[in-house]
Design an enzyme around this catalytic site. Structure first.
Site, PDB file in Angstrom:
ATOM      1  N   TRP A 217      54.705  44.457  26.680  1.00  0.00           N
ATOM      2  CA  TRP A 217      54.907  43.032  26.919  1.00  0.00           C
ATOM      3  C   TRP A 217      55.997  42.797  27.960  1.00  0.00           C
ATOM      4  O   TRP A 217      56.783  41.857  27.850  1.00  0.00           O
ATOM      5  CB  TRP A 217      55.264  42.270  25.629  1.00  0.00           C
ATOM      6  CG  TRP A 217      54.599  42.757  24.395  1.00  0.00           C
ATOM      7  CD1 TRP A 217      55.177  43.261  23.277  1.00  0.00           C
ATOM      8  CD2 TRP A 217      53.175  42.780  24.138  1.00  0.00           C
ATOM      9  NE1 TRP A 217      54.235  43.600  22.351  1.00  0.00           N
ATOM     10  CE2 TRP A 217      52.992  43.318  22.848  1.00  0.00           C
ATOM     11  CE3 TRP A 217      52.046  42.407  24.874  1.00  0.00           C
ATOM     12  CZ2 TRP A 217      51.743  43.503  22.273  1.00  0.00           C
ATOM     13  CZ3 TRP A 217      50.800  42.587  24.309  1.00  0.00           C
ATOM     14  CH2 TRP A 217      50.662  43.119  23.024  1.00  0.00           C
ATOM     15  N   SER A 219      57.212  41.570  31.428  1.00  0.00           N
ATOM     16  CA  SER A 219      56.832  40.729  32.559  1.00  0.00           C
ATOM     17  C   SER A 219      57.128  41.447  33.875  1.00  0.00           C
ATOM     18  O   SER A 219      58.153  42.114  34.012  1.00  0.00           O
ATOM     19  CB  SER A 219      57.584  39.404  32.506  1.00  0.00           C
ATOM     20  OG  SER A 219      57.205  38.656  31.373  1.00  0.00           O
ATOM     21  N   ARG A 326      42.632   4.580  32.190  1.00  0.00           N
ATOM     22  CA  ARG A 326      41.399   4.809  31.443  1.00  0.00           C
ATOM     23  C   ARG A 326      40.954   3.554  30.683  1.00  0.00           C
ATOM     24  O   ARG A 326      41.720   2.980  29.896  1.00  0.00           O
ATOM     25  CB  ARG A 326      41.613   5.970  30.463  1.00  0.00           C
ATOM     26  CG  ARG A 326      40.470   6.236  29.511  1.00  0.00           C
ATOM     27  CD  ARG A 326      39.262   6.805  30.205  1.00  0.00           C
ATOM     28  NE  ARG A 326      38.301   7.330  29.221  1.00  0.00           N
ATOM     29  CZ  ARG A 326      37.068   7.674  29.526  1.00  0.00           C
ATOM     30  NH1 ARG A 326      36.641   7.586  30.776  1.00  0.00           N
ATOM     31  NH2 ARG A 326      36.257   8.151  28.604  1.00  0.00           N
ATOM     32  N   GLN A 337      47.689   0.463  20.273  1.00  0.00           N
ATOM     33  CA  GLN A 337      49.000   0.770  19.696  1.00  0.00           C
ATOM     34  C   GLN A 337      49.146   2.243  19.349  1.00  0.00           C
ATOM     35  O   GLN A 337      50.207   2.846  19.576  1.00  0.00           O
ATOM     36  CB  GLN A 337      49.234  -0.083  18.452  1.00  0.00           C
ATOM     37  CG  GLN A 337      50.649   0.070  17.887  1.00  0.00           C
ATOM     38  CD  GLN A 337      50.851  -0.758  16.641  1.00  0.00           C
ATOM     39  OE1 GLN A 337      50.258  -0.471  15.606  1.00  0.00           O
ATOM     40  NE2 GLN A 337      51.679  -1.792  16.735  1.00  0.00           N
ATOM     41  N   ALA A 399      37.972  15.741  26.527  1.00  0.00           N
ATOM     42  CA  ALA A 399      37.326  16.968  27.001  1.00  0.00           C
ATOM     43  C   ALA A 399      37.682  17.322  28.434  1.00  0.00           C
ATOM     44  O   ALA A 399      37.698  18.506  28.799  1.00  0.00           O
ATOM     45  CB  ALA A 399      35.811  16.840  26.858  1.00  0.00           C
ATOM     46  N   GLU A 422      61.549  36.197  24.637  1.00  0.00           N
ATOM     47  CA  GLU A 422      63.004  36.051  24.574  1.00  0.00           C
ATOM     48  C   GLU A 422      63.473  35.551  23.215  1.00  0.00           C
ATOM     49  O   GLU A 422      64.447  34.791  23.093  1.00  0.00           O
ATOM     50  CB  GLU A 422      63.516  35.142  25.709  1.00  0.00           C
ATOM     51  CG  GLU A 422      63.331  35.777  27.082  1.00  0.00           C
ATOM     52  CD  GLU A 422      64.011  35.005  28.178  1.00  0.00           C
ATOM     53  OE1 GLU A 422      65.140  34.515  27.965  1.00  0.00           O
ATOM     54  OE2 GLU A 422      63.415  34.894  29.262  1.00  0.00           O
ATOM     55  N   GLY A 423      62.775  36.005  22.182  1.00  0.00           N
ATOM     56  CA  GLY A 423      63.112  35.643  20.815  1.00  0.00           C
ATOM     57  C   GLY A 423      62.187  34.566  20.301  1.00  0.00           C
ATOM     58  O   GLY A 423      62.247  33.413  20.748  1.00  0.00           O
TER      59      GLY A 423
END
Length: 443
Positions: A217, A219, A326, A337, A399, A422-423
């Site tokens: 793991w 990076s 929208r 609301q 979607a 990182e934890g």
């Protein structure tokens, strides 16, 4: 500790970073191949002076950089953060020679760094490292001191030239070009006494090891140019028996393989087959490597939270734009609301996380005694908040947000990992509780 808010110069700098990310970094990020190091992107971060700022700025500036870049281009943010995570131990704990050789290359984007702590059986339990650093036989006659047999890491540490600026501050004066567009507030060069002294073992038979085992793991693996590697030098000693090493990628016996992960940045495994290292490769002191790891994580944990806040801000912005436009149920979505309250909750949590991140970073810069607790709180709240905000934004979009290439589809994949690396969140809670009980006094 100072109650924190950004001043005008810092706010302007963040806006400038977002513009640079949009105009100069995102086009390069879009040309990158998922799962691989995007070297043109890293080089551009260097040209902009951002990589050099990793070594000349405090924790707050680091958070501002990560949040601003993440808001616009998560790939650029991650490339910057991984350079810092892998190279900070060299900057803070390395010898003058180590800093002179590697930090200018990291700063200009020609060398890619990686932080190699996790293992298949030592992720959250970082003290359970199993990668062995076995004592090597004393060097043969004629072998130069401090040079591992067969190792090729550039000039031996003792022979590498040290530029005057590096010797004094751990960074070349020319690392940030004059007139750089990101020479924002808080820019400073570290004085010599803030850079690591790099105390190491004697370069004889007692200062030579062979690394055997596996990392997972990691990076930037397996494409990085060097790794900050944590290995067990004293068996059975837990966290007290770990040493940090600077290991160039071309060391004999070091191999790696990529992992196909949910998030698009490069992650892989590393295999160490008797990889030679010497006292010249030690970062800090033998058997004190856990201090190097935790010192690095205490700096970077709040900035992981800043990365998360940047993603949450981008998701919130997308949700605002979508619900304002929208048409549904005879009006705009924003007029419902339940939708308006959802957006308000997203904004509330994002701002709370942002303030906790800034407070933790300010505490680090002021040298406050409760940095581990504040750093853990900031990472925990911000990463959990970002997960909530991105998920809520997806729900509000419906979607369309699940289609490949949509911003929220991208953020949905990106936002999950910071709750683990990182934890993990559970580790952060354990740290917080431990720090609270350590400072509590019975009435």
């Amino acid at each position: 500790m100072t109650v924190f808010s950004l001043d005008t110069a810092q706010t302007a700098w963040c806006a400038e970073l977002r513009t640079l990310a949009s105009e100069r970094l995102r086009p390069l990020a879009e040309k990158g191949e998922p799962g691989h190091v995007n070297r043109p992107l890293v080089a551009e971060l260097g040209r902009l002076g951002l990589l050099a700022r990793l070594f000349t700025s405090g924790a707050l500036d680091l958070c501002l950089m990560r949040e601003s870049l993440a808001h616009v281009c998560t790939e650029a943010e991650t490339a910057l953060a991984l350079q810092g995570l892998g190279a900070h131990p060299v900057h803070a704990y390395g010898t003058r020679a180590q800093r002179a050789y590697w930090l200018p290359r990291v700063s200009d984007g020609t060398a890619v760094a990686a932080f190699a702590l996790s293992e298949p059986a030592a992720g959250s339990d970082a003290a359970a490292l199993a990668l062995r650093a076995d004592r090597a036989a004393p060097r043969t006659e004629g072998s130069p001191p401090g040079t591992a047999p067969g190792a090729d890491s550039g000039p031996p540490a003792a022979d590498r030239p040290v530029a005057p600026a590096v010797a004094e501050a751990g960074m070349p004066a020319e690392a940030v070009p004059e007139g750089s567009p990101v020479s924002g507030p808080g820019f400073r060069a570290l004085p010599a006494d803030e850079a690591g002294t790099g105390a190491v073992a004697e370069a004889d038979g007692a200062g030579r090891w062979r690394l055997t085992g596996e990392k997972c793991w990691i990076s930037n693996a397996p494409e990085a140019d060097f790794y900050t590697v944590f290995a067990r030098t004293t068996p059975g000693a837990g966290a007290r028996g770990v040493t940090a090493f600077l290991v160039p990628a071309d060391r004999p016996g070091l191999t790696g393989a990529p992992l196909d992960m949910l998030s698009p940045h490069p992650i892989g495994t590393l295999a160490f087959d008797a990889v030679p290292v010497t006292a010249d490769d030690v970062l800090g002191e033998p058997d004190r490597g856990f201090r190097v790891a935790m010192g690095t994580l205490n700096l970077f944990r709040p900035s992981v939270g800043a990365f998360a806040v940047g993603m949450a801000a981008a998701a919130l912005e997308a949700a605002l734009a979508h619900t304002a436009r929208r048409e549904a149920f005879g009006g705009k979505l924003k007029d419902l609301q339940t939708v308006a309250h959802q957006v308000a909750e997203m904004a509330l949590r994002t701002e709370a996380a942002r303030l906790m991140v800034y407070a933790a970073a300010a505490a680090y810069d002021e040298g406050a005694p409760d940095v581990p607790r504040r750093a853990a709180m900031a990472k925990l709240l911000a990463t959990e908040t970002a997960q909530y905000v991105v998920d809520a934004a997806v729900q509000l979009h419906g979607a369309r947000a699940l289609r490949r290439g949509h911003l929220l589809e991208h953020l949905y994949r990106e936002v999950r990992a910071p709750r683990v690396y990182e934890g993990a969140s559970e580790v952060q809670r354990a740290i917080i509780a431990k720090e609270l009980y350590a400072s509590w006094e019975a009435p």
